[in-house]
Design a protein around this motif. Structure first.
Motif, PDB file in Angstrom:
ATOM      1  N   GLY A  75      86.011  81.423 -32.728  1.00 28.99           N
ATOM      2  CA  GLY A  75      84.699  80.827 -32.855  1.00 28.99           C
ATOM      3  C   GLY A  75      83.799  80.967 -31.653  1.00 28.99           C
ATOM      4  O   GLY A  75      82.747  80.329 -31.580  1.00 28.99           O
ATOM      5  N   ASN A  76      84.166  81.821 -30.694  1.00 30.67           N
ATOM      6  CA  ASN A  76      83.386  81.941 -29.467  1.00 30.67           C
ATOM      7  C   ASN A  76      82.619  83.256 -29.433  1.00 30.67           C
ATOM      8  O   ASN A  76      83.215  84.332 -29.540  1.00 30.67           O
ATOM      9  CB  ASN A  76      84.314  81.869 -28.242  1.00 30.67           C
ATOM     10  CG  ASN A  76      83.551  81.971 -26.934  1.00 30.67           C
ATOM     11  OD1 ASN A  76      82.785  81.086 -26.569  1.00 30.67           O
ATOM     12  ND2 ASN A  76      83.750  83.081 -26.243  1.00 30.67           N
ATOM     13  N   SER A  77      81.309  83.202 -29.293  1.00 31.72           N
ATOM     14  CA  SER A  77      80.470  84.397 -29.151  1.00 31.72           C
ATOM     15  C   SER A  77      80.760  85.438 -30.222  1.00 31.72           C
ATOM     16  O   SER A  77      80.954  86.619 -29.931  1.00 31.72           O
ATOM     17  CB  SER A  77      80.658  85.012 -27.753  1.00 31.72           C
ATOM     18  OG  SER A  77      80.297  84.079 -26.754  1.00 31.72           O
ATOM     19  N   GLY A  78      80.820  84.981 -31.461  1.00 30.01           N
ATOM     20  CA  GLY A  78      81.068  85.917 -32.549  1.00 30.01           C
ATOM     21  C   GLY A  78      82.509  86.356 -32.654  1.00 30.01           C
ATOM     22  O   GLY A  78      82.844  87.255 -33.418  1.00 30.01           O
ATOM     23  N   SER A  79      83.399  85.718 -31.888  1.00 30.90           N
ATOM     24  CA  SER A  79      84.834  86.015 -31.914  1.00 30.90           C
ATOM     25  C   SER A  79      85.135  87.482 -31.636  1.00 30.90           C
ATOM     26  O   SER A  79      86.058  88.059 -32.213  1.00 30.90           O
ATOM     27  CB  SER A  79      85.436  85.585 -33.266  1.00 30.90           C
ATOM     28  OG  SER A  79      85.280  84.199 -33.458  1.00 30.90           O
ATOM     29  N   GLN A  80      84.362  88.100 -30.773  1.00 27.07           N
ATOM     30  CA  GLN A  80      84.599  89.490 -30.403  1.00 27.07           C
ATOM     31  C   GLN A  80      85.596  89.571 -29.255  1.00 27.07           C
ATOM     32  O   GLN A  80      85.805  88.615 -28.513  1.00 27.07           O
ATOM     33  CB  GLN A  80      83.276  90.150 -29.986  1.00 27.07           C
ATOM     34  CG  GLN A  80      82.225  90.174 -31.071  1.00 27.07           C
ATOM     35  CD  GLN A  80      82.673  90.935 -32.302  1.00 27.07           C
ATOM     36  OE1 GLN A  80      83.060  92.100 -32.214  1.00 27.07           O
ATOM     37  NE2 GLN A  80      82.624  90.294 -33.460  1.00 27.07           N
ATOM     38  N   TRP A  81      86.226  90.740 -29.118  1.00 28.74           N
ATOM     39  CA  TRP A  81      87.082  90.984 -27.956  1.00 28.74           C
ATOM     40  C   TRP A  81      86.191  91.210 -26.737  1.00 28.74           C
ATOM     41  O   TRP A  81      85.282  92.022 -26.772  1.00 28.74           O
ATOM     42  CB  TRP A  81      87.957  92.212 -28.187  1.00 28.74           C
ATOM     43  CG  TRP A  81      89.077  91.971 -29.145  1.00 28.74           C
ATOM     44  CD1 TRP A  81      89.081  92.227 -30.478  1.00 28.74           C
ATOM     45  CD2 TRP A  81      90.360  91.420 -28.835  1.00 28.74           C
ATOM     46  NE1 TRP A  81      90.281  91.868 -31.031  1.00 28.74           N
ATOM     47  CE2 TRP A  81      91.091  91.375 -30.042  1.00 28.74           C
ATOM     48  CE3 TRP A  81      90.963  90.968 -27.654  1.00 28.74           C
ATOM     49  CZ2 TRP A  81      92.394  90.895 -30.103  1.00 28.74           C
ATOM     50  CZ3 TRP A  81      92.265  90.488 -27.711  1.00 28.74           C
ATOM     51  CH2 TRP A  81      92.970  90.442 -28.927  1.00 28.74           C
ATOM     52  N   ARG A  82      86.461  90.494 -25.663  1.00 29.74           N
ATOM     53  CA  ARG A  82      85.647  90.600 -24.454  1.00 29.74           C
ATOM     54  C   ARG A  82      86.537  90.752 -23.231  1.00 29.74           C
ATOM     55  O   ARG A  82      87.724  90.416 -23.265  1.00 29.74           O
ATOM     56  CB  ARG A  82      84.750  89.360 -24.303  1.00 29.74           C
ATOM     57  CG  ARG A  82      83.759  89.211 -25.456  1.00 29.74           C
ATOM     58  CD  ARG A  82      82.898  87.974 -25.309  1.00 29.74           C
ATOM     59  NE  ARG A  82      81.973  87.865 -26.432  1.00 29.74           N
ATOM     60  CZ  ARG A  82      80.805  88.492 -26.513  1.00 29.74           C
ATOM     61  NH1 ARG A  82      80.418  89.291 -25.515  1.00 29.74           N
ATOM     62  NH2 ARG A  82      80.034  88.351 -27.568  1.00 29.74           N
ATOM     63  N   ALA A  83      85.937  91.232 -22.169  1.00 29.27           N
ATOM     64  CA  ALA A  83      86.677  91.344 -20.918  1.00 29.27           C
ATOM     65  C   ALA A  83      87.111  89.954 -20.470  1.00 29.27           C
ATOM     66  O   ALA A  83      86.372  88.980 -20.621  1.00 29.27           O
ATOM     67  CB  ALA A  83      85.808  91.999 -19.845  1.00 29.27           C
ATOM     68  N   THR A  84      88.305  89.830 -19.938  1.00 22.22           N
ATOM     69  CA  THR A  84      88.826  88.543 -19.519  1.00 22.22           C
ATOM     70  C   THR A  84      87.885  87.851 -18.545  1.00 22.22           C
ATOM     71  O   THR A  84      87.387  88.452 -17.607  1.00 22.22           O
ATOM     72  CB  THR A  84      90.189  88.731 -18.838  1.00 22.22           C
ATOM     73  OG1 THR A  84      91.057  89.375 -19.754  1.00 22.22           O
ATOM     74  CG2 THR A  84      90.780  87.404 -18.428  1.00 22.22           C
TER      75      THR A  84
END
Length: 320
Positions: free
Chosen positions: A285-294
């Motif tokens: 549920g965070n920022s469109g649930s996209q994979w992001r840099a740690t």
């Protein structure tokens, strides 16, 4: 005057006409089910092609769980990515990636397998892991199946009345197989919204891993470490990713992304809040649930070092 009763001959014609209508309705219903199966309903998950073409497929959390099981069983059998794509396309057509408790005659489950035709008991064919395994068992007996058109390979296993219907699912199944076998990195996401569930926590994650993969590397929860990870409070499962955990000639990276994508696909069912691997993190549920840099968002940064799974492990944080 009373209306005269129809003659026996006329009654016979009426009965035959009524019976014919029933049969036609049943056939029409079967055709509709066979060709409509695969609709995504209310999508909560999305997979994007890793080849830069922009191809994508949206599907529901229920479908995601079943697709992840099909892929996990295939890789555990050391089946190639093409086999997983064939299995996924077949399940998309036969059931819409849903574990159906009904079908044509006694057809049941993800692949609409028939107990009366030797596929297994009712309990077995409605077990996604079993039904996937028996599908692969039959597929492996098809000579040169990786070189055959998908429709031909699937048909030699299924013996469907509508073999050409598998073809329309091949693009989606191919993109999905690449993500769920780990060949395409950081390409599968779900919104992770809350849903009905019976069990949560690290024990539930480990049980689901054992169900799907059969032989996954020993998972370590943060209760097993000293001191435990500060942000998890006993909610983190760490999956080691080494040469010993790979199968079917896959690389360590592919194994890692398969496990990471598996966790995201199961996020709703198991109430998984965060998955991290190779310096990338997915947060429910965070920022469109996209994979992001740690550490790229406040929520991820709050997780500290435990949020950033390295190339040697996949970290899964559950709601409890």
């Amino acid at each position: 005057m009373p209306t005269p009763s129809p003659s026996p001959k006329r009654r016979g014609r009426l009965l035959r006409f009524g019976a014919a209508c029933v049969v036609l309705s049943a056939v029409a219903g079967y055709v509709v089910v066979q060709y409509v199966a695969g609709g995504t309903g209310d999508p909560g998950c999305r997979v994007v092609s890793g080849d830069g073409t922009g191809k994508s497929y949206e599907f529901t959390p229920e479908q995601a769980v079943n697709a992840a099981t099909i892929a996990a069983v295939g890789t555990d059998r050391a089946m190639p990515e093409r086999a997983v794509a064939i299995a996924l396309a077949t399940a998309l057509q036969e059931s819409g990636l849903r574990n159906l408790t009904h079908g044509d005659r006694d057809s049941l489950g993800l692949f609409q397998q028939r107990p009366s035709q030797g596929w297994g008991t009712v309990k077995q064919v409605t077990d996604p892991a079993y039904s996937a395994n028996i599908f692969y068992e039959h597929l492996a007996k098809v000579d040169d199946y990786t070189e055959l058109p998908l429709t031909v390979a699937a048909q030699r296993v299924q013996r469907s009345g509508y073999p050409e219907a598998y073809a329309k699912h091949e693009p989606d199944a191919t993109v999905l197989a690449a993500a769920l076998t780990g060949a395409s990195a950081a390409s599968l996401t779900c919104d992770g919204r809350s849903g009905p569930t019976t069990t949560t926590g690290p024990a539930a994650v480990q049980a689901a891993l054992a169900r799907d993969f059969g032989r996954v590397a020993d998972a370590v929860t943060d209760k097993d470490t000293a001191p435990p990870a500060a942000e998890s409070g006993g909610r983190t499962v760490t999956l080691p990713v080494t040469e010993d955990t790979t199968a079917g000639g896959r690389s360590v990276s592919e194994r890692g992304w398969q496990l990471a994508h598996w966790a995201v696909a199961n996020a709703t069912a198991l109430r998984i809040e965060r998955v991290s691997y190779a310096g990338r993190v997915w947060v429910s549920g965070n920022s469109g649930s996209q994979w992001r840099a740690t550490g790229s968002t406040t929520a991820e940064a709050a997780g500290g070092s435990a949020a950033g799974g390295g190339a040697d492990s996949v970290r899964i944080v559950t709601a409890q």
